[in-house]
Design a protein around this motif. Sequence first.
Motif, PDB file in Angstrom:
ATOM      1  N   VAL A  51      -3.504  -3.721   3.395  1.00  8.14           N
ATOM      2  CA  VAL A  51      -2.195  -3.279   3.877  1.00  8.14           C
ATOM      3  C   VAL A  51      -1.089  -3.433   2.840  1.00  8.14           C
ATOM      4  O   VAL A  51       0.007  -2.917   3.038  1.00  8.14           O
ATOM      5  N   ALA A  52      -1.340  -4.129   1.736  1.00 15.82           N
ATOM      6  CA  ALA A  52      -0.344  -4.248   0.662  1.00 15.82           C
ATOM      7  C   ALA A  52      -0.306  -2.933  -0.114  1.00 15.82           C
ATOM      8  O   ALA A  52      -1.300  -2.492  -0.675  1.00 15.82           O
ATOM      9  N   ILE A  53       0.855  -2.283  -0.140  1.00 13.55           N
ATOM     10  CA  ILE A  53       1.023  -0.979  -0.766  1.00 13.55           C
ATOM     11  C   ILE A  53       1.231  -1.139  -2.267  1.00 13.55           C
ATOM     12  O   ILE A  53       2.028  -1.958  -2.707  1.00 13.55           O
ATOM     13  N   ASP A  54       0.520  -0.327  -3.043  1.00 12.97           N
ATOM     14  CA  ASP A  54       0.722  -0.289  -4.488  1.00 12.97           C
ATOM     15  C   ASP A  54       1.794   0.769  -4.769  1.00 12.97           C
ATOM     16  O   ASP A  54       1.488   1.935  -5.003  1.00 12.97           O
ATOM     17  N   LYS A  55       3.057   0.353  -4.718  1.00 10.94           N
ATOM     18  CA  LYS A  55       4.176   1.298  -4.821  1.00 10.94           C
ATOM     19  C   LYS A  55       4.224   2.013  -6.168  1.00 10.94           C
ATOM     20  O   LYS A  55       4.795   3.083  -6.268  1.00 10.94           O
ATOM     21  N   SER A  56       3.593   1.450  -7.182  1.00 12.49           N
ATOM     22  CA  SER A  56       3.590   2.108  -8.493  1.00 12.49           C
ATOM     23  C   SER A  56       2.703   3.348  -8.493  1.00 12.49           C
ATOM     24  O   SER A  56       2.785   4.172  -9.408  1.00 12.49           O
ATOM     25  N   LYS A  57       1.863   3.509  -7.484  1.00 13.55           N
ATOM     26  CA  LYS A  57       0.931   4.635  -7.437  1.00 13.55           C
ATOM     27  C   LYS A  57       1.236   5.635  -6.321  1.00 13.55           C
ATOM     28  O   LYS A  57       0.421   6.511  -6.035  1.00 13.55           O
TER      29      LYS A  57
END
Length: 133
Positions: A3-9
Amino acid sequence: MNVAIDKSKLANTEEEYRALVNSDANWIARTPEDVRKLRSSQESPLSKLSDADFEAFFTSLTYGNGGISGGSYRPLMGGLTIKEIFDVFASFGMAMKYALDNQEAKCQNGSCVYEWGSFCSHVTCIPQKKPPN
C-alpha cells in the motif's frame, strides 16, 4: 499489494501509465482485492470514507489491461479532500496530471465516453465485464 505508493514512478502520460500497468509494480491497485486492501489500510484515504461512499466507489470501478480502467469519483467528493482524492488516483498509479487528463469520461464497451464525475484510462479501458465483488 504493497500500500506504500512509489510517488516517483506515478504516470503523467498514457505511455507512462501503459509501462506502469505492464510492469511488475506491486504498489498499484489492479484488482478488487487490492482496492479492498487499500480500504483496510490506515495509510489510504479510502479508509476515511463512510461504508456507503466506499461501496458506491468500489462498485463503480472497472478493471482491464493490468490496472483500473475507470469508475466514478463522485462518492469520494463528500468525504475526502482534493489532495486525498488525488492520493486515491496515485494508488492506481496515476499522477495528478494523468488523473486530470482522464476525468469526465467513463469506460464503456472499450471506449472512454463523456460522463461527468467519472474517470477513464484509455490505456486500460477494454470491452469487459465487471468482476464479481
